[in-house]
Design an enzyme around this catalytic site. Structure first.
Site, PDB file in Angstrom:
ATOM      1  N   ASP A 124       0.878  -1.162   0.000  1.00  0.00           N
ATOM      2  CA  ASP A 124       0.000   0.000   0.000  1.00  0.00           C
ATOM      3  C   ASP A 124       0.921   1.220   0.000  1.00  0.00           C
ATOM      4  O   ASP A 124       2.150   1.089   0.114  1.00  0.00           O
ATOM      5  CB  ASP A 124      -0.874  -0.041   1.259  1.00  0.00           C
ATOM      6  CG  ASP A 124      -1.763   1.180   1.402  1.00  0.00           C
ATOM      7  OD1 ASP A 124      -2.381   1.596   0.409  1.00  0.00           O
ATOM      8  OD2 ASP A 124      -1.810   1.732   2.518  1.00  0.00           O
ATOM      9  N   ASP A 132      -0.211   5.167   1.061  1.00  0.00           N
ATOM     10  CA  ASP A 132      -0.502   6.180   2.079  1.00  0.00           C
ATOM     11  C   ASP A 132      -0.492   5.577   3.476  1.00  0.00           C
ATOM     12  O   ASP A 132      -1.178   4.593   3.749  1.00  0.00           O
ATOM     13  CB  ASP A 132      -1.861   6.832   1.802  1.00  0.00           C
ATOM     14  CG  ASP A 132      -1.834   7.691   0.551  1.00  0.00           C
ATOM     15  OD1 ASP A 132      -1.144   8.717   0.560  1.00  0.00           O
ATOM     16  OD2 ASP A 132      -2.497   7.328  -0.447  1.00  0.00           O
TER      17      ASP A 132
END
Length: 217
Positions: free
Chosen positions: A8, A10
């Site tokens: 991922d 953020d």
């Protein structure tokens, strides 16, 4: 055997979640909406347009279109990340760890591609990744597994050969639904969330991952 890692972005690779929150509060205030940190946490991990749609349906403002609010949030958070965004602890360690083991490496993010590219340029890590996929172009965003499945396909990997690194419950569910192993590195104030028990490993920092933990997966 696991030979692929998908990250991922953020809150995992870059400390951008506070910047997202600030950008959202600034833009939502222009339509008369006060979005507290607690309220904003309800939509963490969703695509920007889904976040805006959620709160548009809730607050029903009419000063701007949902599309305009979405664009302003993306522009705002991009500017803040380029100005203030910092790599998360252990970013280069974890990339080197998997590169040394000849893993295929990808990124699967809910952020729009223009923001992803800005972050990769800012952190100077684009060359480390073999595939970059945005849920912007998927029919469904996280917690649907689509973005993880698309990234695995681009890497020519079976989902069963992949480990995903996430920081949110939404992303963890997406990766588990894709049948991947999942390592979660939650933000400090979310580490005690009971839902993280679904993950294969929970760490306080990327620096905690090592060969022994890889062999546990």
């Amino acid at each position: 055997m696991i030979n692929t890692v998908i990250f991922d972005m953020d809150g995992l690779l870059i400390d951008s979640e506070p910047l997202w929150g600030l950008a959202m509060r600034e833009v939502f205030s222009t339509v008369g909406v006060e979005l507290s940190a607690e309220l904003a946490s309800h939509t963490t991990g969703l695509r920007t347009k889904e976040v805006v749609s959620y709160w548009h349906n809730y607050f029903k403002w009419d000063a701007k279109s949902a599309e305009q609010v979405t664009d302003e949030i993306i522009e705002g958070v991009t500017a803040k990340i380029l100005r203030e965004g910092r790599a998360m602890e252990g970013l280069h360690y974890i990339l080197d760890f998997f590169a040394q083991r000849n893993f295929k490496m990808g990124l699967a993010s809910s952020s729009p591609m223009r923001l992803i590219q800005s972050v990769l340029d800012h952190l100077q890590i684009g060359s480390s990744l073999h595939a970059v996929v945005s849920a912007e172009f998927e029919p469904y965003g996280k917690p649907h597994p689509a973005v993880y499945l698309s990234c695995a396909e681009k890497l020519n990997s079976s989902p069963l050969e992949c480990v995903a690194f996430e920081d949110s419950v939404t992303g963890m569910i997406a990766a588990k639904a894709a049948r991947m192993k999942v390592v979660v590195v939650p933000e400090v104030h979310r580490r005690e969330e009971k839902k993280f028990v679904l993950a294969d490993l929970k760490l306080d920092s990327l620096l905690e991952f090592d060969q022994g933990k890889l062999e546990l997966l």
